[in-house]
Design a protein around this motif. Structure first.
Motif, PDB file in Angstrom:
ATOM      1  N   ILE A 163      12.687   4.759   3.329  1.00 52.49           N
ATOM      2  CA  ILE A 163      13.125   5.937   4.096  1.00 52.49           C
ATOM      3  C   ILE A 163      11.943   6.488   4.898  1.00 52.49           C
ATOM      4  N   LEU A 164      10.784   6.594   4.247  1.00 53.63           N
ATOM      5  CA  LEU A 164       9.591   7.091   4.935  1.00 53.63           C
ATOM      6  C   LEU A 164       9.190   6.199   6.100  1.00 53.63           C
ATOM      7  N   LYS A 165       9.433   4.901   5.972  1.00 55.44           N
ATOM      8  CA  LYS A 165       9.103   3.964   7.048  1.00 55.44           C
ATOM      9  C   LYS A 165      10.132   4.017   8.176  1.00 55.44           C
ATOM     10  N   GLY A 166      11.199   4.812   7.993  1.00 50.97           N
ATOM     11  CA  GLY A 166      12.176   4.997   9.055  1.00 50.97           C
ATOM     12  C   GLY A 166      13.374   4.069   9.012  1.00 50.97           C
ATOM     13  N   TYR A 167      13.533   3.323   7.926  1.00 45.52           N
ATOM     14  CA  TYR A 167      14.689   2.430   7.820  1.00 45.52           C
ATOM     15  C   TYR A 167      15.975   3.225   7.612  1.00 45.52           C
ATOM     16  N   GLN A 168      17.045   2.726   8.200  1.00 44.26           N
ATOM     17  CA  GLN A 168      18.364   3.327   8.055  1.00 44.26           C
ATOM     18  C   GLN A 168      19.085   2.693   6.862  1.00 44.26           C
ATOM     19  N   ILE A 225      15.390  18.564  -3.276  1.00 37.72           N
ATOM     20  CA  ILE A 225      15.564  18.597  -1.823  1.00 37.72           C
ATOM     21  C   ILE A 225      17.018  18.952  -1.537  1.00 37.72           C
ATOM     22  N   PRO A 226      17.257  20.066  -0.856  1.00 34.57           N
ATOM     23  CA  PRO A 226      18.641  20.469  -0.579  1.00 34.57           C
ATOM     24  C   PRO A 226      19.329  19.502   0.387  1.00 34.57           C
ATOM     25  N   PRO A 227      20.664  19.384   0.265  1.00 34.07           N
ATOM     26  CA  PRO A 227      21.411  18.422   1.097  1.00 34.07           C
ATOM     27  C   PRO A 227      21.313  18.687   2.592  1.00 34.07           C
ATOM     28  N   GLU A 228      21.076  19.920   2.989  1.00 33.62           N
ATOM     29  CA  GLU A 228      21.014  20.214   4.423  1.00 33.62           C
ATOM     30  C   GLU A 228      19.681  19.789   5.056  1.00 33.62           C
ATOM     31  N   LYS A 229      18.707  19.433   4.252  1.00 32.59           N
ATOM     32  CA  LYS A 229      17.400  19.025   4.760  1.00 32.59           C
ATOM     33  C   LYS A 229      17.356  17.501   4.897  1.00 32.59           C
ATOM     34  N   LYS A 230      16.819  17.014   6.010  1.00 34.75           N
ATOM     35  CA  LYS A 230      16.700  15.563   6.215  1.00 34.75           C
ATOM     36  C   LYS A 230      15.743  15.000   5.174  1.00 34.75           C
ATOM     37  N   LEU A 231      16.181  13.928   4.509  1.00 30.60           N
ATOM     38  CA  LEU A 231      15.417  13.365   3.399  1.00 30.60           C
ATOM     39  C   LEU A 231      14.043  12.868   3.847  1.00 30.60           C
ATOM     40  N   ARG A 232      13.989  12.142   4.944  1.00 35.50           N
ATOM     41  CA  ARG A 232      12.705  11.615   5.417  1.00 35.50           C
ATOM     42  C   ARG A 232      11.733  12.760   5.696  1.00 35.50           C
ATOM     43  N   HIS A 233      12.195  13.776   6.376  1.00 38.84           N
ATOM     44  CA  HIS A 233      11.356  14.932   6.706  1.00 38.84           C
ATOM     45  C   HIS A 233      10.856  15.612   5.430  1.00 38.84           C
ATOM     46  N   ALA A 234      11.738  15.786   4.465  1.00 37.55           N
ATOM     47  CA  ALA A 234      11.364  16.442   3.209  1.00 37.55           C
ATOM     48  C   ALA A 234      10.330  15.619   2.437  1.00 37.55           C
ATOM     49  N   LEU A 235      10.487  14.298   2.423  1.00 36.62           N
ATOM     50  CA  LEU A 235       9.522  13.430   1.743  1.00 36.62           C
ATOM     51  C   LEU A 235       8.158  13.512   2.423  1.00 36.62           C
ATOM     52  N   ILE A 292       0.837  -1.194   0.000  1.00 34.60           N
ATOM     53  CA  ILE A 292       0.000   0.000   0.000  1.00 34.60           C
ATOM     54  C   ILE A 292       0.877   1.251   0.000  1.00 34.60           C
ATOM     55  N   ASP A 293       1.882   1.276   0.842  1.00 33.88           N
ATOM     56  CA  ASP A 293       2.788   2.422   0.883  1.00 33.88           C
ATOM     57  C   ASP A 293       3.462   2.637  -0.466  1.00 33.88           C
ATOM     58  N   TYR A 294       3.884   1.565  -1.099  1.00 31.69           N
ATOM     59  CA  TYR A 294       4.566   1.679  -2.380  1.00 31.69           C
ATOM     60  C   TYR A 294       3.647   2.309  -3.418  1.00 31.69           C
ATOM     61  N   LEU A 347       9.999   9.722  -9.865  1.00 35.98           N
ATOM     62  CA  LEU A 347      11.037   8.799  -9.411  1.00 35.98           C
ATOM     63  C   LEU A 347      10.913   7.464 -10.140  1.00 35.98           C
ATOM     64  N   SER A 348      12.049   6.821 -10.352  1.00 30.53           N
ATOM     65  CA  SER A 348      12.048   5.478 -10.944  1.00 30.53           C
ATOM     66  C   SER A 348      11.453   4.502  -9.926  1.00 30.53           C
ATOM     67  N   PRO A 349      11.032   3.318 -10.365  1.00 25.06           N
ATOM     68  CA  PRO A 349      10.512   2.332  -9.407  1.00 25.06           C
ATOM     69  C   PRO A 349      11.509   2.013  -8.287  1.00 25.06           C
ATOM     70  N   SER A 350      12.766   1.935  -8.603  1.00 30.06           N
ATOM     71  CA  SER A 350      13.777   1.654  -7.587  1.00 30.06           C
ATOM     72  C   SER A 350      13.898   2.815  -6.592  1.00 30.06           C
ATOM     73  N   GLU A 351      13.843   4.033  -7.084  1.00 30.29           N
ATOM     74  CA  GLU A 351      13.896   5.212  -6.206  1.00 30.29           C
ATOM     75  C   GLU A 351      12.632   5.290  -5.348  1.00 30.29           C
ATOM     76  N   GLN A 352      11.491   4.912  -5.909  1.00 27.42           N
ATOM     77  CA  GLN A 352      10.251   4.880  -5.136  1.00 27.42           C
ATOM     78  C   GLN A 352      10.351   3.857  -4.005  1.00 27.42           C
ATOM     79  N   GLU A 353      10.983   2.734  -4.291  1.00 30.76           N
ATOM     80  CA  GLU A 353      11.195   1.703  -3.276  1.00 30.76           C
ATOM     81  C   GLU A 353      12.053   2.245  -2.137  1.00 30.76           C
ATOM     82  N   ILE A 354      13.148   2.914  -2.481  1.00 31.02           N
ATOM     83  CA  ILE A 354      14.039   3.491  -1.471  1.00 31.02           C
ATOM     84  C   ILE A 354      13.302   4.574  -0.685  1.00 31.02           C
ATOM     85  N   ALA A 355      12.540   5.418  -1.370  1.00 32.25           N
ATOM     86  CA  ALA A 355      11.782   6.479  -0.700  1.00 32.25           C
ATOM     87  C   ALA A 355      10.778   5.886   0.286  1.00 32.25           C
ATOM     88  N   THR A 356      10.122   4.802  -0.091  1.00 31.10           N
ATOM     89  CA  THR A 356       9.164   4.142   0.800  1.00 31.10           C
ATOM     90  C   THR A 356       9.853   3.667   2.067  1.00 31.10           C
TER      91      THR A 356
END
Length: 102
Positions: free
Chosen positions: A44-49, A77-87, A21-23, A33-42
Motif C-alpha cells: 500500500i505504501l508503495k502505491g499498489y492498488q 485508522i478511521p475509515p474516512e482516512k486514506k490508508l496510504r496517507h495514514a500509514l 528493505i521496505d519490509y 501487525l502480523s507479517p501478512s499485514e506488514q506485507e500488505i502495508a508495504t
C-alpha cells in the motif's frame, strides 16, 4: 514474503532489494501487525492498488480487504482516512519523535 508472487522479467534485482528493505522498515514501524499485514502495508505504501496487491501476493480481494481492515483497526485508522496517507503519516511521526538507529 513480498517476493512470493510471480515477478515479470522486467523487475530487476534492485527492485526486489528495495522491497526487502521496505519490509524491514515496516516491521519496525508497525510491530503490532502480523507479517501478512506488514506485507500488505508495504505494498500500500508503495502505491499498489487492490488488484495489483492481489496479483503480487496471490491472495483474493476478500482476503486483502480483510487484512486492510485489520491494519486500520490495529493502528486505529478511521475509515474516512486514506490508508496510504495514514500509514505514511504514522511513519513520519515515529521517525520525527523516535528516529530509527542506523
Amino acid at each position: 514474503e513480498i517476493e512470493r508472487g510471480d515477478w515479470s522479467s522486467d523487475v530487476c534485482s534492485s527492485d526486489l532489494e528495495q522491497t526487502r528493505i521496505d519490509y524491514q522498515n515496516i516491521k519496525s514501524f508497525f510491530p503490532e501487525l502480523s507479517p501478512s499485514e506488514q506485507e500488505i502495508a508495504t505494498l500500500i505504501l508503495k502505491g499498489y492498488q487492490l488488484k495489483e496487491i492481489c496479483s503480487l501476493t496471490d491472495k483474493k480481494e476478500s482476503n486483502v480487504n480483510c487484512q486492510r481492515s485489520n491494519i486500520r483497526r490495529k493502528l486505529q485508522i478511521p475509515p474516512e482516512k486514506k490508508l496510504r496517507h495514514a500509514l505514511l503519516q504514522t511513519i513520519t511521526q515515529k521517525t520525527i519523535f523516535h528516529p530509527q538507529s542506523s
